[in-house]
Write an enzyme that holds these catalytic residues in place. Structure first.
Site, short mmCIF file in Angstrom:
data_model
loop_
_atom_site.label_atom_id
_atom_site.label_comp_id
_atom_site.label_asym_id
_atom_site.label_seq_id
_atom_site.Cartn_x
_atom_site.Cartn_y
_atom_site.Cartn_z
N ASP A 1 -5.54 -2.24 5.93
CA ASP A 1 -4.92 -2.54 4.64
C ASP A 1 -5.06 -4.04 4.36
O ASP A 1 -4.55 -4.87 5.12
CB ASP A 1 -3.44 -2.15 4.67
CG ASP A 1 -2.74 -2.28 3.33
OD1 ASP A 1 -3.22 -3.03 2.47
OD2 ASP A 1 -1.69 -1.64 3.15
N SER B 1 3.73 1.42 -1.54
CA SER B 1 3.69 -0.04 -1.50
C SER B 1 5.10 -0.61 -1.68
O SER B 1 5.99 -0.30 -0.89
CB SER B 1 2.70 -0.57 -2.54
OG SER B 1 2.37 -1.92 -2.29
N HIS C 1 -5.54 -0.27 1.02
CA HIS C 1 -4.19 -0.30 0.46
C HIS C 1 -4.07 0.80 -0.58
O HIS C 1 -4.61 0.71 -1.69
CB HIS C 1 -3.87 -1.66 -0.17
CG HIS C 1 -2.44 -1.75 -0.62
ND1 HIS C 1 -1.39 -1.86 0.27
CD2 HIS C 1 -1.88 -1.72 -1.85
CE1 HIS C 1 -0.25 -1.90 -0.39
NE2 HIS C 1 -0.52 -1.81 -1.69
#
Length: 322
Positions: A266, A139, A294
């Site tokens: 996502d 991320s 995600h």
């Protein structure tokens, strides 16, 4: 010829990007006992770095965590366990303020903090005495790592064998605005709860660092970044921060083997913001599976496991970076 990597396919019992994002939080394995070091930064601050040691000469995998993440994040735990099984040294540097103790300086960390990435990798490279150093990011950490590699170009290979990013928010504006809509606002509120608490503590230590009223009133990441992240880290505002910190414009400049995995479902980044192969350098492998959520990547029969992500990382570093 190296064996092909196993593509990601979500189990039939866990449909949808939101379920695939949230479920890993409920099934994460027990954390391993890690050895912690405190490193003094060049500006007199500190970061805490957790290690899972391995025999001398073993490959080193450093993992940069996501927004408000830590060594206790589900992806960090599963990657550490995979490294233990493989006999690799695992390292997780906590970004400033993410290890459970407020850092000393006014600054914190942000999505484009490539200077911090560079300093950490140089220290690990030196400690590893030129051995194989693999760098991965999840991320926010993945975005910062990709940006670092693009900025450094060919010189990145002096420090790392290659890089991998899982669910990096490559277009921060696309990500930030999307998180302000619909169900995604629940993720935003989750982040804001801890971001505001840490920011309030930092403001007590450094009065006048940013506008406290605007920080408290922020209801989305744009407002928070405009009130706090941008002024604290030298950006003109949220728009300037999101534009300058996004990794997407740097993907064409990467000159080390790189893997970027971004599921098309996502919830943090809509698929139409993802890059095409024509937008990235020849060293960059894009994988954009239909599902995964995600940083979800749950696999196996119910209740599932979190093995796919670390195994994809290890496979990439074993076979695509030699």
């Amino acid at each position: 010829m190296s064996p092909a990597a196993k593509p990601y396919h979500a189990p039939a019992w866990l449909p949808g990007g939101h379920a695939q994002t949230i479920w890993p939080l409920l099934i994460k394995p027990t954390p391993l006992k890690l050895r912690r070091e405190r490193w003094t930064t060049p500006d007199g601050d500190f970061i805490d770095v957790d290690h899972l040691d391995a025999p001398p000469g073993a490959p080193v995998l450093v993992l940069f965590h996501g927004l408000e993440g830590s060594a206790r994040s589900h992806y960090a735990i599963s990657t550490a366990r995979a490294c233990r099984k493989a006999g690799w040294h695992f390292v997780l540097p906590h970004f400033r303020g993410c290890s459970g103790e407020l850092n000393r300086q006014p600054r914190a960390y942000h999505s484009g903090d490539s200077a911090e990435i560079d300093w950490i990798l140089r220290r690990l490279h030196h400690a590893n005495q030129g051995g194989r150093l693999h760098a991965a990011g999840v991320s926010l950490g993945g975005n910062a790592l990709l940006k670092w590699a693009g900025e450094r170009g060919e010189t990145a290979a002096e420090l790392v064998t290659g890089i991998a990013a899982m669910c990096a928010p490559l277009d921060l504006a696309g990500c930030g605005h999307h998180l302000a809509r619909g169900f995604n606002r629940l993720y935003t509120q989750h982040f804001l709860k801890t971001l505001k608490a840490v920011s309030a503590a930092r403001l007590q230590r450094f009065p006048g660092l940013f506008d406290a009223v605007r920080m408290r009133q922020a209801i989305n990441l744009y407002q928070f970044d405009d009130a706090v992240t941008a002024p604290v880290h030298g950006f003109a505002g949220a728009d300037d921060y999101w534009a300058r910190a996004s990794a997407k414009p740097w993907l064409a400049s990467i000159r080390v083997p790189a893997l970027a995995v971004n599921p098309k479902n996502d919830p943090f980044l809509p698929a139409h913001h993802l890059p095409s192969q024509a937008e990235v350098g020849s060293c960059v492998r894009l994988e954009q599976p239909a599902e995964g959520g995600h940083v979800g990547f749950v696999s196996g029969p119910f209740p599932g496991n979190l093995d796919w992500l670390p195994q994809r990382l290890l496979h990439f570093f074993r076979h695509q970076t030699s």
